[in-house]
Design a protein around this motif. Structure first.
Motif, PDB file in Angstrom:
ATOM      1  N   ILE A 192       0.861  -1.186   0.000  1.00 22.67           N
ATOM      2  CA  ILE A 192       0.000   0.000   0.000  1.00 22.67           C
ATOM      3  C   ILE A 192       0.894   1.232   0.000  1.00 22.67           C
ATOM      4  O   ILE A 192       1.795   1.363   0.842  1.00 22.67           O
ATOM      5  CB  ILE A 192      -1.020  -0.009   1.165  1.00 22.67           C
ATOM      6  CG1 ILE A 192      -1.960   1.205   1.056  1.00 22.67           C
ATOM      7  CG2 ILE A 192      -0.340  -0.097   2.529  1.00 22.67           C
ATOM      8  CD1 ILE A 192      -3.214   1.102   1.918  1.00 22.67           C
ATOM      9  N   GLU A 194      -6.665  10.730   2.188  1.00 26.76           N
ATOM     10  CA  GLU A 194      -5.792   9.626   1.794  1.00 26.76           C
ATOM     11  C   GLU A 194      -5.223   8.928   3.036  1.00 26.76           C
ATOM     12  O   GLU A 194      -5.149   7.702   3.105  1.00 26.76           O
ATOM     13  CB  GLU A 194      -4.663  10.161   0.908  1.00 26.76           C
ATOM     14  CG  GLU A 194      -4.155   9.206  -0.135  1.00 26.76           C
ATOM     15  CD  GLU A 194      -3.336   8.095   0.446  1.00 26.76           C
ATOM     16  OE1 GLU A 194      -2.554   8.331   1.407  1.00 26.76           O
ATOM     17  OE2 GLU A 194      -3.485   6.954  -0.013  1.00 26.76           O
ATOM     18  N   SER A 210      10.734   7.333  11.607  1.00 28.93           N
ATOM     19  CA  SER A 210      10.204   8.654  11.244  1.00 28.93           C
ATOM     20  C   SER A 210       8.735   8.801  11.629  1.00 28.93           C
ATOM     21  O   SER A 210       8.127   9.825  11.350  1.00 28.93           O
ATOM     22  CB  SER A 210      10.415   8.918   9.759  1.00 28.93           C
ATOM     23  OG  SER A 210       9.946   7.845   9.023  1.00 28.93           O
ATOM     24  N   ILE A 211       8.165   7.774  12.272  1.00 29.10           N
ATOM     25  CA  ILE A 211       6.807   7.938  12.822  1.00 29.10           C
ATOM     26  C   ILE A 211       6.957   8.571  14.205  1.00 29.10           C
ATOM     27  O   ILE A 211       7.712   8.048  15.030  1.00 29.10           O
ATOM     28  CB  ILE A 211       6.075   6.584  12.963  1.00 29.10           C
ATOM     29  CG1 ILE A 211       5.969   5.870  11.617  1.00 29.10           C
ATOM     30  CG2 ILE A 211       4.675   6.784  13.555  1.00 29.10           C
ATOM     31  CD1 ILE A 211       5.428   4.445  11.721  1.00 29.10           C
ATOM     32  N   ILE A 222       4.168  -1.172   4.108  1.00 30.15           N
ATOM     33  CA  ILE A 222       3.829   0.259   4.119  1.00 30.15           C
ATOM     34  C   ILE A 222       5.017   1.173   3.857  1.00 30.15           C
ATOM     35  O   ILE A 222       4.911   2.390   3.968  1.00 30.15           O
ATOM     36  CB  ILE A 222       3.119   0.651   5.435  1.00 30.15           C
ATOM     37  CG1 ILE A 222       4.078   0.525   6.634  1.00 30.15           C
ATOM     38  CG2 ILE A 222       1.869  -0.186   5.649  1.00 30.15           C
ATOM     39  CD1 ILE A 222       3.519   1.176   7.897  1.00 30.15           C
TER      40      ILE A 222
HETATM   41  C1  LIG Z   1       7.131   7.841   8.197  1.00 30.79           C
HETATM   42  O1  LIG Z   1       6.400   6.696   8.522  1.00 30.79           O
HETATM   43  C2  LIG Z   1       5.476   6.317   7.625  1.00 30.79           C
HETATM   44  C3  LIG Z   1       5.485   6.807   6.300  1.00 30.79           C
HETATM   45  C4  LIG Z   1       4.526   6.380   5.409  1.00 30.79           C
HETATM   46  C5  LIG Z   1       3.561   5.477   5.830  1.00 30.79           C
HETATM   47  O2  LIG Z   1       2.610   5.064   4.957  1.00 30.79           O
HETATM   48  C6  LIG Z   1       1.618   5.930   4.692  1.00 30.79           C
HETATM   49  C7  LIG Z   1       1.396   7.061   5.466  1.00 30.79           C
HETATM   50  C8  LIG Z   1       0.344   7.925   5.133  1.00 30.79           C
HETATM   51  C9  LIG Z   1      -0.473   7.660   4.044  1.00 30.79           C
HETATM   52  C10 LIG Z   1      -0.258   6.513   3.273  1.00 30.79           C
HETATM   53  N1  LIG Z   1      -1.060   6.267   2.223  1.00 30.79           N
HETATM   54  C11 LIG Z   1      -0.879   5.165   1.479  1.00 30.79           C
HETATM   55  N2  LIG Z   1      -1.694   4.932   0.434  1.00 30.79           N
HETATM   56  N3  LIG Z   1       0.112   4.302   1.728  1.00 30.79           N
HETATM   57  C12 LIG Z   1       0.943   4.497   2.741  1.00 30.79           C
HETATM   58  N4  LIG Z   1       1.923   3.577   2.948  1.00 30.79           N
HETATM   59  C13 LIG Z   1       0.785   5.635   3.579  1.00 30.79           C
HETATM   60  C14 LIG Z   1       3.520   4.992   7.120  1.00 30.79           C
HETATM   61  C15 LIG Z   1       4.494   5.401   8.019  1.00 30.79           C
END
Ligand SMILES: COc1ccc(Oc2cccc3nc(N)nc(N)c23)cc1
Length: 200
Positions: free
Chosen positions: A9, A32, A57-58, A113
């Motif tokens: 995703i 989104e 980075s979360i 992710i």
């Molecule tokens: C920095 O940490 C992260 C960064 C990106 C992350 O993934 C997402 C965050 C926010 C929106 C997101 N939308 C989609 N369609 N896919 C992801 N993987 C997303 C999840 C954690």
């Protein structure tokens, strides 16, 4: 036990499939983010698999991502369940093996992710059968600073396409009827659509 379906995703800016800049998302698209949270949380327990940089980075208050088994990959990790919501693994394979054996958590779907390195590895794993790609376009056609790109062989016309984009009905069925799917979403300088791709 059998391996739950592995689903990538990701939200990416067309046409280059840019996904990040200096470890951050170049956009803030609230509908989104809600889609990402609702789809990865689902109704039964899912896993979210990410690289160490993504985990780091979360912001602390938002991790682990709630209601999901968080699996973080790093070559320097020992394979261990750190808390009931957080598993450390030193490879994608050892994470998948543990999730597949772990009866305590009966995982329905495994969502990959990010970040870029993990996406570009998992796209080539024959066990990955579904891609949920949010296709983003910049309304002004302006250059958006990017330094991380998906290397997904799915938009090339010439080669025999092994990936096919599904119609919206299949996307709705895949994510579940209680997930609101609206297309041609406009937020700020961006327009985006939710898409599902399947390996033929
Ligand atoms: C920095 O940490 C992260 C960064 C990106 C992350 O993934 C997402 C965050 C926010 C929106 C997101 N939308 C989609 N369609 N896919 C992801 N993987 C997303 C999840 C954690």
């Amino acid at each position: 036990g059998s391996t739950p379906p592995i689903v990538i995703i990701v939200a990416a800016l067309l046409p280059e499939l840019g996904i990040g800049y200096q470890g951050k998302l170049p956009w803030r698209l609230s509908k989104e983010i809600k889609y990402f949270r609702d789809v990865t949380t689902g109704n039964k327990r899912n896993a979210v698999v990410m690289g160490r940089n993504t985990w780091n980075s979360i912001p602390n208050k938002f991790r682990p991502l709630k209601g999901r088994l968080n699996v973080v990959l790093s070559r320097t990790f020992q394979n261990e369940l750190v808390t009931p919501e957080l598993y450390h693994a030193n490879s994608f394979d050892s994470a998948i093996d543990w999730i597949s054996k772990d009866k305590a958590h009966e995982i329905e779907r495994i969502f990959v992710i990010g970040g870029g390195e993990l996406y570009n590895t998992v796209i080539n794993d024959s066990r990955t059968l579904h891609l949920l790609i949010t296709e983003i376009k910049n309304n002004l056609g302006e250059e958006v600073p990017m330094d991380t790109f998906l290397k997904f062989p799915i938009y090339q016309q010439h080669q025999q396409l092994e990936w096919k984009k599904m119609d919206e009905d299949k996307l709705k069925k895949f994510v579940g009827e209680d997930i609101e799917i609206s297309q041609n979403n406009i937020e700020g300088d961006y327009t985006y659509d939710f898409t599902l791709w399947e390996r033929t």
